[in-house]
Design a protein around this motif. Structure first.
Motif, PDB file in Angstrom:
ATOM      1  N   PHE A   1     -15.964  23.971  -9.588  1.00  0.00           N
ATOM      2  CA  PHE A   1     -17.439  24.064  -9.544  1.00  0.00           C
ATOM      3  C   PHE A   1     -18.017  23.165 -10.671  1.00  0.00           C
ATOM      4  O   PHE A   1     -18.941  22.396 -10.341  1.00  0.00           O
ATOM      5  CB  PHE A   1     -17.720  25.553 -10.119  1.00  0.00           C
ATOM      6  N   PHE A   2     -17.453  23.163 -11.637  1.00  0.00           N
ATOM      7  CA  PHE A   2     -18.036  22.132 -12.662  1.00  0.00           C
ATOM      8  C   PHE A   2     -17.653  20.643 -12.514  1.00  0.00           C
ATOM      9  O   PHE A   2     -18.518  19.859 -12.978  1.00  0.00           O
ATOM     10  CB  PHE A   2     -17.816  22.658 -14.018  1.00  0.00           C
ATOM     11  N   ASN A   3     -16.275  20.412 -12.040  1.00  0.00           N
ATOM     12  CA  ASN A   3     -15.891  19.012 -11.942  1.00  0.00           C
ATOM     13  C   ASN A   3     -15.747  18.407 -10.754  1.00  0.00           C
ATOM     14  O   ASN A   3     -15.683  17.415 -10.487  1.00  0.00           O
ATOM     15  CB  ASN A   3     -14.607  18.950 -12.951  1.00  0.00           C
ATOM     16  N   GLY A   4     -15.986  19.287  -9.569  1.00  0.00           N
ATOM     17  CA  GLY A   4     -15.847  18.839  -8.232  1.00  0.00           C
ATOM     18  C   GLY A   4     -14.427  18.740  -7.834  1.00  0.00           C
ATOM     19  O   GLY A   4     -13.389  19.046  -8.640  1.00  0.00           O
ATOM     20  N   LEU A   5     -14.314  18.381  -6.571  1.00  0.00           N
ATOM     21  CA  LEU A   5     -12.754  18.444  -6.149  1.00  0.00           C
ATOM     22  C   LEU A   5     -11.968  17.114  -6.764  1.00  0.00           C
ATOM     23  O   LEU A   5     -12.946  16.104  -7.037  1.00  0.00           O
ATOM     24  CB  LEU A   5     -12.554  18.301  -4.409  1.00  0.00           C
ATOM     25  N   PRO A   6     -10.683  17.088  -6.813  1.00  0.00           N
ATOM     26  CA  PRO A   6      -9.932  15.651  -7.304  1.00  0.00           C
ATOM     27  C   PRO A   6     -10.413  14.696  -6.345  1.00  0.00           C
ATOM     28  O   PRO A   6     -10.568  14.867  -4.843  1.00  0.00           O
ATOM     29  CB  PRO A   6      -8.746  16.283  -7.364  1.00  0.00           C
ATOM     30  N   GLN A   7     -10.457  13.572  -6.717  1.00  0.00           N
ATOM     31  CA  GLN A   7     -11.273  12.368  -5.859  1.00  0.00           C
ATOM     32  C   GLN A   7      -9.885  11.502  -5.195  1.00  0.00           C
ATOM     33  O   GLN A   7     -10.091  11.181  -4.317  1.00  0.00           O
ATOM     34  CB  GLN A   7     -12.006  11.415  -6.552  1.00  0.00           C
ATOM     35  N   GLY A   8      -8.711  11.590  -5.848  1.00  0.00           N
ATOM     36  CA  GLY A   8      -7.588  10.745  -5.523  1.00  0.00           C
ATOM     37  C   GLY A   8      -7.791   9.362  -5.952  1.00  0.00           C
ATOM     38  O   GLY A   8      -8.931   9.020  -6.414  1.00  0.00           O
ATOM     39  N   VAL A   9      -6.840   8.714  -5.558  1.00  0.00           N
ATOM     40  CA  VAL A   9      -6.996   7.215  -5.703  1.00  0.00           C
ATOM     41  C   VAL A   9      -7.054   6.465  -4.538  1.00  0.00           C
ATOM     42  O   VAL A   9      -6.404   6.840  -3.313  1.00  0.00           O
ATOM     43  CB  VAL A   9      -5.761   6.638  -6.744  1.00  0.00           C
ATOM     44  N   THR A  10      -7.404   5.206  -4.378  1.00  0.00           N
ATOM     45  CA  THR A  10      -7.694   4.363  -3.339  1.00  0.00           C
ATOM     46  C   THR A  10      -6.710   3.279  -3.307  1.00  0.00           C
ATOM     47  O   THR A  10      -6.199   2.677  -4.423  1.00  0.00           O
ATOM     48  CB  THR A  10      -9.086   4.021  -3.066  1.00  0.00           C
ATOM     49  N   LEU A  11      -6.592   2.459  -2.142  1.00  0.00           N
ATOM     50  CA  LEU A  11      -5.760   1.256  -2.211  1.00  0.00           C
ATOM     51  C   LEU A  11      -6.606  -0.107  -2.316  1.00  0.00           C
ATOM     52  O   LEU A  11      -6.034  -1.253  -2.037  1.00  0.00           O
ATOM     53  CB  LEU A  11      -5.170   1.344  -0.963  1.00  0.00           C
ATOM     54  N   GLY A  12      -8.004   0.124  -2.682  1.00  0.00           N
ATOM     55  CA  GLY A  12      -8.503  -1.110  -2.677  1.00  0.00           C
ATOM     56  C   GLY A  12      -9.145  -1.802  -1.334  1.00  0.00           C
ATOM     57  O   GLY A  12      -8.945  -3.204  -1.152  1.00  0.00           O
ATOM     58  N   LEU A  13      -9.383  -1.116  -0.284  1.00  0.00           N
ATOM     59  CA  LEU A  13      -9.260  -1.635   1.010  1.00  0.00           C
ATOM     60  C   LEU A  13     -10.383  -1.386   1.626  1.00  0.00           C
ATOM     61  O   LEU A  13     -10.500  -0.971   3.031  1.00  0.00           O
ATOM     62  CB  LEU A  13      -8.019  -0.994   2.031  1.00  0.00           C
ATOM     63  N   GLY A  14     -11.639  -1.464   1.194  1.00  0.00           N
ATOM     64  CA  GLY A  14     -12.873  -1.292   1.701  1.00  0.00           C
ATOM     65  C   GLY A  14     -13.238   0.120   2.613  1.00  0.00           C
ATOM     66  O   GLY A  14     -13.247   1.168   1.848  1.00  0.00           O
ATOM     67  N   LYS A  15     -13.443   0.029   3.773  1.00  0.00           N
ATOM     68  CA  LYS A  15     -13.690   1.176   4.654  1.00  0.00           C
ATOM     69  C   LYS A  15     -12.510   2.040   4.898  1.00  0.00           C
ATOM     70  O   LYS A  15     -12.883   3.303   4.898  1.00  0.00           O
ATOM     71  CB  LYS A  15     -13.935   0.659   6.122  1.00  0.00           C
ATOM     72  N   PHE A  16     -11.280   1.549   4.765  1.00  0.00           N
ATOM     73  CA  PHE A  16      -9.869   2.518   4.834  1.00  0.00           C
ATOM     74  C   PHE A  16     -10.414   3.530   3.508  1.00  0.00           C
ATOM     75  O   PHE A  16      -9.957   4.570   3.524  1.00  0.00           O
ATOM     76  CB  PHE A  16      -8.975   1.662   4.695  1.00  0.00           C
ATOM     77  N   ASP A  17     -10.482   3.025   2.239  1.00  0.00           N
ATOM     78  CA  ASP A  17     -10.676   3.885   1.300  1.00  0.00           C
ATOM     79  C   ASP A  17     -11.784   5.048   1.316  1.00  0.00           C
ATOM     80  O   ASP A  17     -11.543   6.165   0.537  1.00  0.00           O
ATOM     81  CB  ASP A  17     -11.146   2.900  -0.107  1.00  0.00           C
ATOM     82  N   HIS A  18     -12.681   4.719   2.280  1.00  0.00           N
ATOM     83  CA  HIS A  18     -13.433   5.863   2.656  1.00  0.00           C
ATOM     84  C   HIS A  18     -13.052   6.938   3.198  1.00  0.00           C
ATOM     85  O   HIS A  18     -13.478   8.077   2.866  1.00  0.00           O
ATOM     86  CB  HIS A  18     -14.648   5.240   3.469  1.00  0.00           C
ATOM     87  N   TYR A  19     -12.022   6.742   3.788  1.00  0.00           N
ATOM     88  CA  TYR A  19     -11.319   7.893   4.883  1.00  0.00           C
ATOM     89  C   TYR A  19     -10.085   8.432   4.049  1.00  0.00           C
ATOM     90  O   TYR A  19      -9.762   9.483   4.334  1.00  0.00           O
ATOM     91  CB  TYR A  19     -10.859   7.225   6.206  1.00  0.00           C
ATOM     92  N   VAL A  20      -9.482   7.546   3.500  1.00  0.00           N
ATOM     93  CA  VAL A  20      -8.005   8.013   2.923  1.00  0.00           C
ATOM     94  C   VAL A  20      -8.018   7.879   1.235  1.00  0.00           C
ATOM     95  O   VAL A  20      -8.245   6.920   0.924  1.00  0.00           O
ATOM     96  CB  VAL A  20      -7.129   7.120   3.785  1.00  0.00           C
ATOM     97  N   LYS A  21      -7.692   8.922   0.650  1.00  0.00           N
ATOM     98  CA  LYS A  21      -7.423   8.946  -0.786  1.00  0.00           C
ATOM     99  C   LYS A  21      -5.948   9.392  -0.820  1.00  0.00           C
ATOM    100  O   LYS A  21      -5.690  10.233  -0.176  1.00  0.00           O
ATOM    101  CB  LYS A  21      -8.465   9.480  -1.472  1.00  0.00           C
ATOM    102  N   PHE A  22      -5.504   9.103  -1.987  1.00  0.00           N
ATOM    103  CA  PHE A  22      -4.062   9.585  -2.317  1.00  0.00           C
ATOM    104  C   PHE A  22      -4.057  10.371  -3.592  1.00  0.00           C
ATOM    105  O   PHE A  22      -4.825   9.993  -4.676  1.00  0.00           O
ATOM    106  CB  PHE A  22      -3.161   8.430  -2.437  1.00  0.00           C
ATOM    107  N   MET A  23      -3.499  11.575  -3.365  1.00  0.00           N
ATOM    108  CA  MET A  23      -3.386  12.549  -4.753  1.00  0.00           C
ATOM    109  C   MET A  23      -1.808  12.848  -4.866  1.00  0.00           C
ATOM    110  O   MET A  23      -0.963  12.951  -3.994  1.00  0.00           O
ATOM    111  CB  MET A  23      -4.117  13.514  -4.362  1.00  0.00           C
TER     112      MET A  23
END
Length: 178
Positions: free
Chosen positions: A13-35
């Protein structure tokens, strides 16, 4: 009940869902994050590039975020697989025609800090693989375990054995391990 997990709910509630990390690949990062603590399954037709995709992901996670990996990949000899990683990292074939020995050796040294290759022999049960991975977590702080391919895991055969039941049990073990 919701009250039994209230502390974790409040954190979201206070911090939001974990965001995960991205691969630095533009549009791909919009759809896929790694946790961490997740089970990711990559499927596809044979020889469709699954291993190349996974190898690309783990090298990007290592270089961009410092995530260490251990790989159970019995179809590949470790020395050849590591040379493939070097090719992927440097962008040139890992041989004397395409890079200097100094660059090769420096990349090999960096790679040794990021990715290990499990050599299991015939003891490739899920219990042995996960025990080895747990040791890598303790010793090296790995964040990624790759099992590739899945069909090289020896399934246990208890008295009421069925292949689908054994696979179900294996997937539960993997999720609990994650």
């Amino acid at each position: 009940t919701a009250e039994s997990v209230a502390e974790k709910m409040d954190d979201i509630f206070f911090n939001g869902l974990p965001q995960g990390v991205t691969l630095g690949l533009g549009k791909f990062d919009h759809y896929v994050k790694f946790m961490t603590r997740q089970l990711y399954i990559v499927t596809g037709m044979p020889s469709s590039g699954k291993t190349n995709l996974i190898d690309f992901w783990i090298t990007r996670l290592a270089y961009l975020h410092g995530w260490k990996s251990t790989v159970f990949s019995p179809e590949k000899d470790p020395e050849a697989h590591f040379n493939e990683y070097i090719h992927r990292i440097v962008g040139r074939k890992a041989d004397v025609q395409h890079m200097s020995y100094e660059k090769y050796a420096a990349t090999r040294c960096d790679l040794s800090k990021m990715i290990t290759h499990m050599v299991m022999g015939r003891d490739n049960t899920i219990d042995k693989i996960l025990d080895t991975a747990a040791e890598e977590v303790r010793k090296r702080g790995i964040k990624v375990l790759v099992i590739d391919p899945f069909n090289y895991i020896r399934l246990s055969r208890d008295t009421a054995w069925s292949e689908s039941g054994a696979i179900n049990d294996l997937l539960i073990q993997l999720k609990v391990f994650a």
